[in-house]
Design a protein around this motif. Structure first.
Motif, PDB file in Angstrom:
ATOM      1  N   GLY A 167       0.791  -1.224   0.000  1.00 31.51           N
ATOM      2  CA  GLY A 167       0.000   0.000   0.000  1.00 31.51           C
ATOM      3  C   GLY A 167       0.823   1.273   0.000  1.00 31.51           C
ATOM      4  N   VAL A 168       2.143   1.159   0.089  1.00 30.64           N
ATOM      5  CA  VAL A 168       3.005   2.344   0.066  1.00 30.64           C
ATOM      6  C   VAL A 168       3.327   2.673  -1.389  1.00 30.64           C
ATOM      7  CG1 VAL A 168       5.269   3.267   0.715  1.00 30.64           C
ATOM      8  CG2 VAL A 168       3.999   1.839   2.322  1.00 30.64           C
ATOM      9  N   GLU A 169       3.107   3.909  -1.759  1.00 30.73           N
ATOM     10  CA  GLU A 169       3.407   4.362  -3.120  1.00 30.73           C
ATOM     11  C   GLU A 169       4.921   4.371  -3.328  1.00 30.73           C
ATOM     12  OE1 GLU A 169       2.958   5.215  -6.818  1.00 30.73           O
ATOM     13  OE2 GLU A 169       1.146   5.128  -5.584  1.00 30.73           O
ATOM     14  N   MET A 170       5.363   3.744  -4.424  1.00 27.62           N
ATOM     15  CA  MET A 170       6.800   3.654  -4.695  1.00 27.62           C
ATOM     16  C   MET A 170       7.132   3.950  -6.156  1.00 27.62           C
ATOM     17  SD  MET A 170       7.979   0.373  -2.425  1.00 27.62           S
ATOM     18  CE  MET A 170       6.529  -0.561  -1.981  1.00 27.62           C
ATOM     19  N   THR A 171       6.204   4.580  -6.879  1.00 29.72           N
ATOM     20  CA  THR A 171       6.427   4.796  -8.309  1.00 29.72           C
ATOM     21  C   THR A 171       7.487   5.850  -8.601  1.00 29.72           C
ATOM     22  OG1 THR A 171       4.547   6.314  -8.352  1.00 29.72           O
ATOM     23  CG2 THR A 171       4.130   4.024  -9.011  1.00 29.72           C
ATOM     24  N   SER A 172       7.633   6.837  -7.731  1.00 31.18           N
ATOM     25  CA  SER A 172       8.639   7.894  -7.911  1.00 31.18           C
ATOM     26  C   SER A 172       9.450   8.025  -6.629  1.00 31.18           C
ATOM     27  CB  SER A 172       7.966   9.231  -8.232  1.00 31.18           C
ATOM     28  OG  SER A 172       7.230   9.148  -9.421  1.00 31.18           O
ATOM     29  N   PRO A 173      10.405   7.128  -6.410  1.00 29.00           N
ATOM     30  CA  PRO A 173      11.138   7.134  -5.139  1.00 29.00           C
ATOM     31  C   PRO A 173      11.841   8.464  -4.867  1.00 29.00           C
ATOM     32  CG  PRO A 173      11.708   5.194  -6.447  1.00 29.00           C
ATOM     33  CD  PRO A 173      10.882   6.090  -7.314  1.00 29.00           C
ATOM     34  N   ASN A 174      11.658   8.948  -3.635  1.00 29.20           N
ATOM     35  CA  ASN A 174      12.360  10.159  -3.205  1.00 29.20           C
ATOM     36  C   ASN A 174      13.137   9.910  -1.911  1.00 29.20           C
ATOM     37  OD1 ASN A 174      10.149   9.981  -1.538  1.00 29.20           O
ATOM     38  ND2 ASN A 174       9.272  11.951  -2.121  1.00 29.20           N
ATOM     39  N   CYS A 175      13.384   8.635  -1.636  1.00 31.92           N
ATOM     40  CA  CYS A 175      14.230   8.230  -0.523  1.00 31.92           C
ATOM     41  C   CYS A 175      14.591   6.759  -0.733  1.00 31.92           C
ATOM     42  CB  CYS A 175      13.535   8.430   0.823  1.00 31.92           C
ATOM     43  SG  CYS A 175      12.115   7.347   1.101  1.00 31.92           S
ATOM     44  N   VAL A 176      15.548   6.289   0.047  1.00 33.94           N
ATOM     45  CA  VAL A 176      15.960   4.886  -0.017  1.00 33.94           C
ATOM     46  C   VAL A 176      15.859   4.303   1.382  1.00 33.94           C
ATOM     47  CG1 VAL A 176      17.912   3.315  -0.420  1.00 33.94           C
ATOM     48  CG2 VAL A 176      17.463   5.193  -2.014  1.00 33.94           C
ATOM     49  N   VAL A 177      15.337   3.077   1.455  1.00 31.67           N
ATOM     50  CA  VAL A 177      15.245   2.338   2.711  1.00 31.67           C
ATOM     51  C   VAL A 177      16.090   1.079   2.575  1.00 31.67           C
ATOM     52  CG1 VAL A 177      13.722   1.064   4.274  1.00 31.67           C
ATOM     53  CG2 VAL A 177      12.926   3.196   3.210  1.00 31.67           C
ATOM     54  N   ILE A 178      17.025   0.920   3.510  1.00 30.55           N
ATOM     55  CA  ILE A 178      17.883  -0.266   3.513  1.00 30.55           C
ATOM     56  C   ILE A 178      17.656  -1.030   4.809  1.00 30.55           C
ATOM     57  CG2 ILE A 178      20.267  -1.096   3.599  1.00 30.55           C
ATOM     58  CD1 ILE A 178      21.061   1.164   1.801  1.00 30.55           C
ATOM     59  N   GLY A 179      17.498  -2.334   4.674  1.00 33.46           N
ATOM     60  CA  GLY A 179      17.375  -3.222   5.827  1.00 33.46           C
ATOM     61  C   GLY A 179      18.266  -4.425   5.604  1.00 33.46           C
ATOM     62  N   ASP A 180      18.069  -5.464   6.368  1.00 36.86           N
ATOM     63  CA  ASP A 180      18.843  -6.692   6.202  1.00 36.86           C
ATOM     64  C   ASP A 180      18.286  -7.425   4.988  1.00 36.86           C
ATOM     65  OD1 ASP A 180      20.227  -9.028   6.315  1.00 36.86           O
ATOM     66  OD2 ASP A 180      19.748  -9.479   8.394  1.00 36.86           O
ATOM     67  N   ALA A 181      18.805  -7.087   3.828  1.00 36.08           N
ATOM     68  CA  ALA A 181      18.278  -7.620   2.576  1.00 36.08           C
ATOM     69  C   ALA A 181      18.844  -8.995   2.231  1.00 36.08           C
ATOM     70  CB  ALA A 181      18.557  -6.637   1.438  1.00 36.08           C
ATOM     71  N   ALA A 182      19.774  -9.491   3.025  1.00 36.86           N
ATOM     72  CA  ALA A 182      20.383 -10.811   2.813  1.00 36.86           C
ATOM     73  C   ALA A 182      20.891 -10.940   1.382  1.00 36.86           C
ATOM     74  CB  ALA A 182      19.414 -11.915   3.198  1.00 36.86           C
TER      75      ALA A 182
END
Length: 188
Positions: free
Chosen positions: A114-129
């Motif tokens: 449900g989070v809009e991600m079509t025009s990213p204006n930030c980056v989220v990094i987690g434990d992406a393995a």
């Protein structure tokens, strides 16, 4: 609990926040197993009238998956009792109207439904393995350098020093069952 310390502070306790991994269960094969006495200790806390919440810094699973794992181990908790990094970040994203480019574990993606991600204006990094590849990191970097004011969120632990204070526990224990016994003694 520290021996010889006054337990006077216990009278003012209104709630307890428990870490999950290493406090409630030991991780390992098959998803881990409950630490002896922890299921009963949590039951006592939940029945005591104290507010009881659980936290994790895990970023490879949704809260729902953690709750399901804990319920299979015998813990009677719900998703509303659990705090983890992704929902906290979701609130920030919504409040600021941000659309993230995600570099997180596949099993965490459901938290961002449900989070809009079509025009990213930030980056989220987690434990992406295994998703932490050169290509995926380069893509995230490309988003950041394309922004006038780059915003990077890390779902991991940040610095802790005099310029970045962290929350300090009033007390800690290596034995949850004994700590619950001490906390719930009626004559304190």
């Amino acid at each position: 609990m520290a021996e010889g310390r006054s337990m006077e502070w216990v009278k003012s306790v209104k709630g307890v926040i428990l870490d999950m991994c290493g406090v409630l269960y030991d991780s390992g094969e098959g998803g881990g197993k409950p630490i002896p006495g922890s299921v009963e200790a949590v039951e006592r806390l939940m029945g005591s009238g104290l507010i009881v919440r659980f936290c994790t810094n895990e970023t490879q699973n949704t809260r729902e998956k953690f709750v399901q794992k804990l319920q299979r181990m015998g813990f009677n908790i719900t998703v509303s009792h659990v705090f983890s990094p992704a929902p906290a970040l979701l609130r920030i994203l919504r409040e600021r109207g941000l659309q993230p480019h995600l570099l997180v574990h596949d099993d965490l993606m459901a938290e961002f439904d449900g989070v809009e991600m079509t025009s990213p204006n930030c980056v989220v990094i987690g434990d992406a393995a295994e998703r932490f590849s050169y290509q995926n990191l380069n893509e995230a970097f490309g988003v950041l350098i394309g922004l006038e004011k780059p915003i990077l969120f890390s779902l991991g632990q940040g610095p802790s020093d005099e310029h970045h204070p962290s929350v300090k526990a009033d007390a800690h224990t290596d034995d949850l069952a004994a700590a619950v016994d001490a906390l719930l003694i009626s004559d304190l």
